[in-house]
Scaffold this active site. Structure first.
Site, mmCIF file in Angstrom:
data_model
loop_
_atom_site.group_PDB
_atom_site.id
_atom_site.type_symbol
_atom_site.label_atom_id
_atom_site.label_comp_id
_atom_site.label_asym_id
_atom_site.label_seq_id
_atom_site.Cartn_x
_atom_site.Cartn_y
_atom_site.Cartn_z
ATOM 1 C CG HIS A 230 -1.922 1.153 0.735
ATOM 2 N ND1 HIS A 230 -2.604 1.113 -0.527
ATOM 3 C CD2 HIS A 230 -2.156 2.283 1.633
ATOM 4 C CE1 HIS A 230 -3.139 2.919 -0.248
ATOM 5 N NE2 HIS A 230 -2.551 3.235 1.302
ATOM 6 C CE1 TYR A 234 -1.661 7.631 -0.921
ATOM 7 C CE2 TYR A 234 -1.529 5.890 0.645
ATOM 8 C CZ TYR A 234 -2.521 6.495 -0.144
ATOM 9 O OH TYR A 234 -3.842 6.239 0.187
ATOM 10 C CG HIS A 381 -8.729 2.249 -7.289
ATOM 11 N ND1 HIS A 381 -8.738 3.472 -7.314
ATOM 12 C CD2 HIS A 381 -7.086 1.588 -6.635
ATOM 13 C CE1 HIS A 381 -7.669 3.636 -6.233
ATOM 14 N NE2 HIS A 381 -6.659 2.390 -5.622
ATOM 15 C CG PHE A 382 -3.909 -0.061 -10.225
ATOM 16 C CD1 PHE A 382 -3.658 -0.132 -11.778
ATOM 17 C CD2 PHE A 382 -4.475 -1.195 -10.134
ATOM 18 C CE1 PHE A 382 -3.069 -1.525 -12.632
ATOM 19 C CE2 PHE A 382 -4.239 -2.575 -10.296
ATOM 20 C CZ PHE A 382 -3.245 -2.390 -11.545
ATOM 21 C CG HIS A 383 -4.834 1.246 -15.785
ATOM 22 N ND1 HIS A 383 -5.604 0.075 -14.988
ATOM 23 C CD2 HIS A 383 -3.599 1.408 -16.196
ATOM 24 C CE1 HIS A 383 -3.793 -0.552 -15.746
ATOM 25 N NE2 HIS A 383 -3.033 -0.180 -16.528
ATOM 26 N NE ARG A 444 -6.322 -7.202 -10.002
ATOM 27 C CZ ARG A 444 -5.461 -6.570 -8.891
ATOM 28 N NH1 ARG A 444 -5.820 -6.650 -7.915
ATOM 29 N NH2 ARG A 444 -4.030 -5.757 -9.337
ATOM 30 N NE ARG A 445 -2.683 -9.278 -10.973
ATOM 31 C CZ ARG A 445 -2.027 -9.174 -9.562
ATOM 32 N NH1 ARG A 445 -2.719 -10.114 -8.345
ATOM 33 N NH2 ARG A 445 -0.988 -8.338 -9.694
HETATM 34 FE FE1 HAS Z 1 -5.518 2.773 -4.659
HETATM 35 C C1 HAS Z 1 -5.383 -0.929 -4.834
HETATM 36 C C2 HAS Z 1 -7.469 2.629 -1.718
HETATM 37 C C3 HAS Z 1 -4.783 5.489 -3.780
HETATM 38 C C4 HAS Z 1 -2.779 2.485 -6.574
HETATM 39 N N1 HAS Z 1 -4.460 0.800 -5.198
HETATM 40 C C5 HAS Z 1 -4.731 -0.432 -5.893
HETATM 41 C C6 HAS Z 1 -4.240 -1.246 -6.526
HETATM 42 C C7 HAS Z 1 -3.168 0.215 -6.910
HETATM 43 C C8 HAS Z 1 -3.565 1.469 -5.851
HETATM 44 C C9 HAS Z 1 -1.960 -0.125 -8.316
HETATM 45 O O1 HAS Z 1 -8.746 0.131 0.382
HETATM 46 C C10 HAS Z 1 -4.316 -2.284 -6.873
HETATM 47 C C11 HAS Z 1 -3.407 -3.138 -6.293
HETATM 48 C C12 HAS Z 1 -3.317 -4.923 -6.647
HETATM 49 O O2 HAS Z 1 -2.536 -5.070 -7.579
HETATM 50 O O3 HAS Z 1 -3.720 -5.653 -6.105
HETATM 51 N N2 HAS Z 1 -6.429 3.798 -2.717
HETATM 52 C C13 HAS Z 1 -7.660 3.828 -2.188
HETATM 53 C C14 HAS Z 1 -6.906 4.466 -1.090
HETATM 54 C C15 HAS Z 1 -6.348 5.832 -1.931
HETATM 55 C C16 HAS Z 1 -5.783 5.211 -2.927
HETATM 56 C C17 HAS Z 1 -7.954 5.363 -0.138
HETATM 57 N N3 HAS Z 1 -3.967 3.254 -4.818
HETATM 58 C C18 HAS Z 1 -4.363 5.467 -4.889
HETATM 59 C C19 HAS Z 1 -3.323 5.842 -5.544
HETATM 60 C C20 HAS Z 1 -2.340 4.940 -6.208
HETATM 61 C C21 HAS Z 1 -3.456 3.576 -5.991
HETATM 62 C C22 HAS Z 1 -3.063 7.160 -5.125
HETATM 63 C C23 HAS Z 1 -1.310 4.893 -7.398
HETATM 64 C C24 HAS Z 1 -0.792 5.955 -6.932
HETATM 65 N N4 HAS Z 1 -6.560 0.697 -3.371
HETATM 66 C C25 HAS Z 1 -7.402 1.022 -2.573
HETATM 67 C C26 HAS Z 1 -8.250 -0.157 -1.437
HETATM 68 C C27 HAS Z 1 -7.066 -1.261 -2.809
HETATM 69 C C28 HAS Z 1 -6.510 -0.177 -3.386
HETATM 70 C C29 HAS Z 1 -8.564 -0.629 -0.800
HETATM 71 C C30 HAS Z 1 -8.169 -2.794 -3.153
HETATM 72 C C31 HAS Z 1 -8.881 -2.782 -3.420
HETATM 73 C C32 HAS Z 1 -8.564 -4.538 -3.570
HETATM 74 O O4 HAS Z 1 -9.480 -4.831 -3.175
HETATM 75 O O5 HAS Z 1 -7.715 -5.144 -4.241
HETATM 76 C C33 HAS Z 1 -6.274 7.431 -2.045
HETATM 77 O O6 HAS Z 1 -5.327 7.485 -1.474
HETATM 78 C C34 HAS Z 1 -7.449 8.288 -2.833
HETATM 79 C C35 HAS Z 1 -7.178 10.200 -1.717
HETATM 80 C C36 HAS Z 1 -7.168 10.484 -3.347
HETATM 81 C C37 HAS Z 1 -8.103 11.920 -3.560
HETATM 82 C C38 HAS Z 1 -7.915 12.257 -4.639
HETATM 83 C C39 HAS Z 1 -7.941 13.773 -4.455
HETATM 84 C C40 HAS Z 1 -7.712 14.515 -6.170
HETATM 85 C C41 HAS Z 1 -6.780 15.308 -6.354
HETATM 86 C C42 HAS Z 1 -6.780 16.184 -7.453
HETATM 87 C C43 HAS Z 1 -7.798 17.586 -7.057
HETATM 88 C C44 HAS Z 1 -8.018 17.683 -8.405
HETATM 89 C C45 HAS Z 1 -7.881 18.657 -8.830
HETATM 90 C C46 HAS Z 1 -8.477 19.586 -10.203
HETATM 91 C C47 HAS Z 1 -6.611 19.664 -8.457
HETATM 92 C C48 HAS Z 1 -8.747 11.916 -2.336
HETATM 93 C C49 HAS Z 1 -5.647 15.575 -4.920
HETATM 94 C C50 HAS Z 1 -9.249 20.102 -10.194
HETATM 95 C C51 HAS Z 1 -9.975 20.832 -11.128
HETATM 96 C C52 HAS Z 1 -10.705 21.359 -11.092
HETATM 97 C C53 HAS Z 1 -11.980 22.643 -11.730
HETATM 98 C C54 HAS Z 1 -11.745 19.543 -10.664
HETATM 99 CU CU CU Z 2 -3.969 0.221 -0.860
#
Ligand code: HAS
Ligand code: CU
Length: 555
Positions: A230, A234, A381-383, A444-445
């Site tokens: 996990h 980050y 999700h991860f793409h 998947r996979r």
């Molecule tokens: Fe995830 C599975 C939960 C973030 C990558 N994640 C994965 C896997 C990968 C991955 C590779 O809880 C698959 C692993 C595998 O092969 O099995 N993930 C989360 C949560 C977050 C999260 C809670 N993941 C990421 C990030 C990744 C990533 C970052 C890669 C870089 N993820 C999970 C969970 C799984 C999971 C479970 C397991 C699923 C399963 O069952 O297998 C959080 O950190 C996300 C927080 C993000 C935000 C978004 C903030 C938005 C921002 C942009 C702002 C936009 C602006 C533009 C400023 C709160 C900062 C604005 C302009 C306008 C005008 C609108």
């Molecule tokens: Cu995770």
């Protein structure tokens, strides 16, 4: 009293040997991405039941292709980029160079790691995917290669730490410049996080793959993997955040919202990234529901610093848009500099990350996870996180970084812009396919060409996945054309001579509690305590290891 302190040492020049070492890392990084993107086309088209992998030289199976895709994109691309980029940001912000011999050692260790892991994968002895769960077994060189890649990150961490400590000695009582603080914080977090993978690979998998122990412990290995697995997401993301906080405001003509808040965000990542790994193991037996619930709760905690980031970065963009004549609620957004590929890539990255973040919250919710775990939803999700937020940010950074490192002008500004738009649309279409298919149970996979149990309703999802993946491939190729043309044919002369460097709306406080934010030692100690709380009870209950399964090689 507030006085801005050493935030922007003037006259910084990157000597040639540093420049070349960092350039080598960045080229290695994007060379890995190139291989990953080509394999990615094969993976995406597989969902549309089109087999192009058979035409790839030496490709034996779908799983070999998927392993290449995962390892080069998730491990080599990200590690090499972080090492090069964050060495530069640390040096730049401190006005003090990272030792160049260490930079070359990092690069050499990475290349050796890639060669060893690559040998196993290319010869078909390492088709264990990037998660390498036992009892699937790879050739020992696969694990040794991964171990070296992790070692390269430790050398980077040490190199940055040494630079920072030297700087602190020469600047007693001065606040650490923000860009250096958050760069080092990224590696501090990863140093603690990588212990799990290191123990698993060195203690369990290498001896097992060499035949020194006959059986593996799948649950322990999976747990150690996700202890690192996990926080690794980050470790991929935070170099992009370094750019979003300290460089994007400059591209956009805006200001960084708050120095202290930015430090707090990175400290939250240091504290909360690791004790959340069980959210990948909700369906694993042998871990108590209480422990899974604790990790679920902490996962909601680690959502928070990204929310803060969203608002901080939006502040920076809005100031930039208004300074360019934007008015009203949304008009400022249109007024941003949509002709600057470095900025456009990163804004599009943020937009996809908004969706990536929301899907992450759904993953983290225990009951919803039950319906999407191991389905195509997860790559959806991860793409939208690593496959776009991170990748497009790194591509955006490359648009100024490669000219800066080579002293050559960017070639093909229009193509560079097009590459990001095509990739952006592609990733959204592909994720739409994967997400909807996943909700409908599409796995998947899985080699869809062989799966005998496909549902007719997966057809549209599979087609969208294939179509979106093809667009991502085209966008990627446009990017690589710009990258290579700049590297080899860019005109000498007009390239940027400095990294983009943002001004903070609120300079660092020189007294009060904010000064304590710079104490890495205490934050690391607090992180270790949280890790013990989150993993200690499981280990006490579970250990000693149960070596119960022989190794398998199915493909
Ligand atoms: Fe995830 C599975 C939960 C973030 C990558 N994640 C994965 C896997 C990968 C991955 C590779 O809880 C698959 C692993 C595998 O092969 O099995 N993930 C989360 C949560 C977050 C999260 C809670 N993941 C990421 C990030 C990744 C990533 C970052 C890669 C870089 N993820 C999970 C969970 C799984 C999971 C479970 C397991 C699923 C399963 O069952 O297998 C959080 O950190 C996300 C927080 C993000 C935000 C978004 C903030 C938005 C921002 C942009 C702002 C936009 C602006 C533009 C400023 C709160 C900062 C604005 C302009 C306008 C005008 C609108
Ligand atoms: Cu995770």
């Amino acid at each position: 009293m507030r006085t801005p302190v050493v935030a922007n040492p003037a006259g910084f020049v990157l000597p040639d040997s540093h420049r070349r070492a960092i350039l080598c890392m960045i080229v290695l990084s994007f060379a890995a991405l190139f291989i990953g993107v080509v394999n990615g086309l094969g993976q995406a088209l597989n969902y549309a039941r089109v087999d192009i992998l058979q035409y790839f030289p030496g490709m034996r199976t779908y799983y070999q292709g998927l392993t290449v895709h995962g390892v080069v994109n998730a491990i080599v691309f990200t590690f090499a980029f972080a090492a090069g980029f964050l060495s530069l940001t640390t040096s730049r912000a401190l006005g003090r160079l990272v030792n160049d011999k260490l930079l070359w050692t990092i690069f050499g260790t990475m290349v050796l790691g890639v060669l060893l892991a690559g040998y196993a994968i290319v010869t078909g002895q390492g088709s264990v995917l990037y998660t390498f769960y036992p009892p699937l077994m790879a050739h020992w060189s696969f694990y040794l290669g991964l171990a070296l890649l992790v070692v390269s990150t430790w050398i980077t961490a040490a190199a940055l730490m040494i630079t920072l400590l030297g700087w602190r000695k020469d600047n007693p009582g001065v606040r650490i410049p923000l860009m250096a603080f958050i760069s080092v914080a990224t590696y501090a977090m990863w140093t603690l996080a990588s212990v799990g993978i290191a123990v698993s690979v060195v203690g369990l998998l290498i001896p097992w793959s060499m035949g020194l122990i006959s059986h593996s412990d799948p649950l322990l290995s999976r747990t150690l993997f996700w202890y690192s697995g996990h926080p690794i997401v980050y470790f991929w993301l935070l170099p992009a955040y370094v750019s979003w906080y300290t460089m994007v405001p400059k591209h956009a003509g805006g200001l960084l919202f708050s120095d202290s808040l930015t430090r707090v965000v990175f400290i939250m990542f240091l504290l909360l990234s690791i004790p959340t790994g069980f959210h990948h193991q909700y369906t694993d037996p042998g871990i108590t529901v209480g422990m899974k619930a604790l990790h679920a709760g902490l996962t909601f905690g680690i959502f928070f610093p990204s929310m803060v980031t969203a608002f901080s970065v939006m502040f920076a963009l809005e100031i930039g848009g208004r300074r360019r004549g934007g008015t009203g609620l949304v008009n400022w957004f249109a007024k941003l500099d949509w002709g600057n590929p470095a900025l456009v890539a990163q804004i599009l990255a943020m937009l996809t990350f908004t969706l990536g973040g929301i899907t992450g919250l759904i993953n983290a919710s225990y009951s919803m996870n039950m319906s999407i775990h191991n389905t195509a939803w997860v790559p959806g999700h991860f793409h939208m996180t690593v496959g776009s937020a991170v990748t497009m940010s790194f591509m955006g950074i490359a648009f100024w970084l490669v000219p800066y490192l080579t002293r050559r002008d960017l070639v093909g500004r229009g193509l560079a812009l097009a590459s990001q738009w095509v990739y952006f649309i592609g990733v959204l279409v592909m994720a739409r396919g994967l997400i909807s298919g996943g909700v409908d149970g599409m796995p998947r996979r899985t080699n869809m060409l062989e799966a005998a149990y496909g549902k007719p309703s997966w057809e549209l999802a599979g087609m969208l996945t294939g179509l979106g993946g093809t667009l991502m491939f085209i966008g990627g190729m446009l990017f690589f054309a710009v990258f290579a043309a700049t590297l080899f044919f860019g005109r000498k002369g007009g390239a940027p001579t400095d990294v983009p460097f943002t001004v903070t709306a609120t300079p660092p406080e020189t007294r009060g509690w904010q000064v304590k934010l710079d104490s890495f030692r205490w934050w690391m100690l607090a992180a270790v305590v949280l890790i013990l709380i989150a993993y200690g009870p499981f280990l006490v209950q579970y250990l000693p290891a149960s070596f119960m399964s022989p190794g398998y090689r199915f493909y």
